[in-house]
Design a protein around this motif. Structure first.
Motif, short mmCIF file in Angstrom:
data_model
loop_
_atom_site.label_atom_id
_atom_site.label_comp_id
_atom_site.label_asym_id
_atom_site.label_seq_id
_atom_site.Cartn_x
_atom_site.Cartn_y
_atom_site.Cartn_z
N ILE A 75 0.85 -1.19 0.00
CA ILE A 75 0.00 0.00 0.00
C ILE A 75 0.88 1.24 0.00
N TYR A 76 0.51 2.19 -0.82
CA TYR A 76 1.15 3.50 -0.89
C TYR A 76 0.24 4.47 -0.13
N ALA A 77 0.83 5.39 0.61
CA ALA A 77 0.02 6.35 1.36
C ALA A 77 0.72 7.70 1.44
N ILE A 78 -0.11 8.74 1.48
CA ILE A 78 0.36 10.09 1.78
C ILE A 78 -0.45 10.60 2.96
N SER A 79 0.15 11.50 3.71
CA SER A 79 -0.57 12.07 4.86
C SER A 79 -0.16 13.51 5.08
N TYR A 80 -1.09 14.24 5.66
CA TYR A 80 -0.84 15.59 6.16
C TYR A 80 -1.19 15.59 7.63
N ILE A 81 -0.30 16.15 8.43
CA ILE A 81 -0.48 16.16 9.88
C ILE A 81 -0.16 17.55 10.40
N PRO A 82 -1.15 18.24 11.00
CA PRO A 82 -0.85 19.56 11.58
C PRO A 82 0.04 19.40 12.81
N ILE A 83 1.19 20.01 12.77
CA ILE A 83 2.20 19.85 13.83
C ILE A 83 1.68 20.31 15.18
N LYS A 84 0.88 21.36 15.21
CA LYS A 84 0.41 21.91 16.49
C LYS A 84 -0.46 20.92 17.28
N ARG A 85 -0.91 19.84 16.64
CA ARG A 85 -1.75 18.86 17.33
C ARG A 85 -0.97 17.64 17.81
N LEU A 86 0.36 17.65 17.62
CA LEU A 86 1.19 16.52 18.04
C LEU A 86 2.01 16.88 19.28
N THR A 87 2.25 15.88 20.11
CA THR A 87 3.21 16.08 21.19
C THR A 87 4.61 16.03 20.58
N ASP A 88 5.59 16.54 21.30
CA ASP A 88 6.97 16.50 20.82
C ASP A 88 7.43 15.06 20.58
N GLU A 89 7.02 14.15 21.47
CA GLU A 89 7.44 12.74 21.35
C GLU A 89 6.88 12.10 20.08
N ILE A 90 5.60 12.33 19.82
CA ILE A 90 4.98 11.76 18.62
C ILE A 90 5.63 12.36 17.37
N CYS A 91 5.89 13.65 17.41
CA CYS A 91 6.52 14.33 16.28
C CYS A 91 7.90 13.72 16.01
N CYS A 92 8.67 13.45 17.06
CA CYS A 92 10.00 12.83 16.90
C CYS A 92 9.89 11.46 16.26
N ASP A 93 8.96 10.62 16.74
CA ASP A 93 8.78 9.29 16.16
C ASP A 93 8.35 9.38 14.70
#
Length: 187
Positions: A95-113
């Motif tokens: 499966i091929y996938a693309i995503s958009y994720i607003p950074i302001k809704r992520l914790t720093d830890e999730i953003c790092c992962d």
């Protein structure tokens, strides 16, 4: 106000039936499950193939455009993470996938992962025990672009869906997943 589970299931069945009715070929049960699940695709693929792997093709931070801001319900210019991946088992692209994720809704830890490792989003949500739900927006067939033709070594039609992952009433992520119409027909 979110619709109840029965209404959501009815809506998904109507969507998959409409796409199947417009196409000259019937879809397998596995294809239907992958297109309509409100759970993790990664978990389904892990059951079907054993633990699958994810490879990041492209990932970067960018300012939200009108289009991406609309997909994730943020302001134009807000920082979003764009991610383009392929899920595979060995040499077989699944499966091929693309995503958009607003950074302001992520914790720093999730953003790092998210940015430092090839970890599927479903596993990231599970690792951090993020309570969320998936809302499938569209199920459709599309012609492959050059990237899809190369990844899957075909120019056949692609089955696709896009959905939002909702957390605390806000869109945490928007994802589009795509695979060839001949994929997952024999399992």
């Amino acid at each position: 106000m979110p619709m109840n589970k029965n209404e959501a299931n009815k809506r998904l069945i109507e969507k998959i039936n409409a796409v199947e009715d417009s196409y000259p070929k019937n879809f397998s049960n596995t294809q239907k499950i992958l297109l309509t699940t409100d759970g993790s695709i990664t978990a389904i693929l892990d059951v079907l193939y054993g633990k699958i792997t994810l490879s990041t093709l492209e990932q970067h931070f960018e300012d939200a455009t009108e289009e991406s801001a609309k997909l994730v319900n943020c302001e134009v210019g807000d920082q979003v993470n764009f991610r383009e991946i392929v899920m595979h088992k060995g040499d077989e692209n699944l499966i091929y996938a693309i995503s958009y994720i607003p950074i302001k809704r992520l914790t720093d830890e999730i953003c790092c992962d998210l940015v430092r490792a090839d970890i599927p989003i479903g596993r990231i949500l599970k690792n951090y025990q993020i309570e969320s739900r998936r809302e499938v927006n569209n199920i459709f067939i599309e012609k492959p672009n050059e990237t899809l033709q190369k990844l899957f070594n075909t120019d056949e039609d692609m089955l696709a869906r896009d959905y939002a992952i909702i957390h605390k009433g806000e869109i945490l992520m928007w994802i589009k997943e795509v695979f060839p119409v001949s994929k997952f027909t024999d399992i």
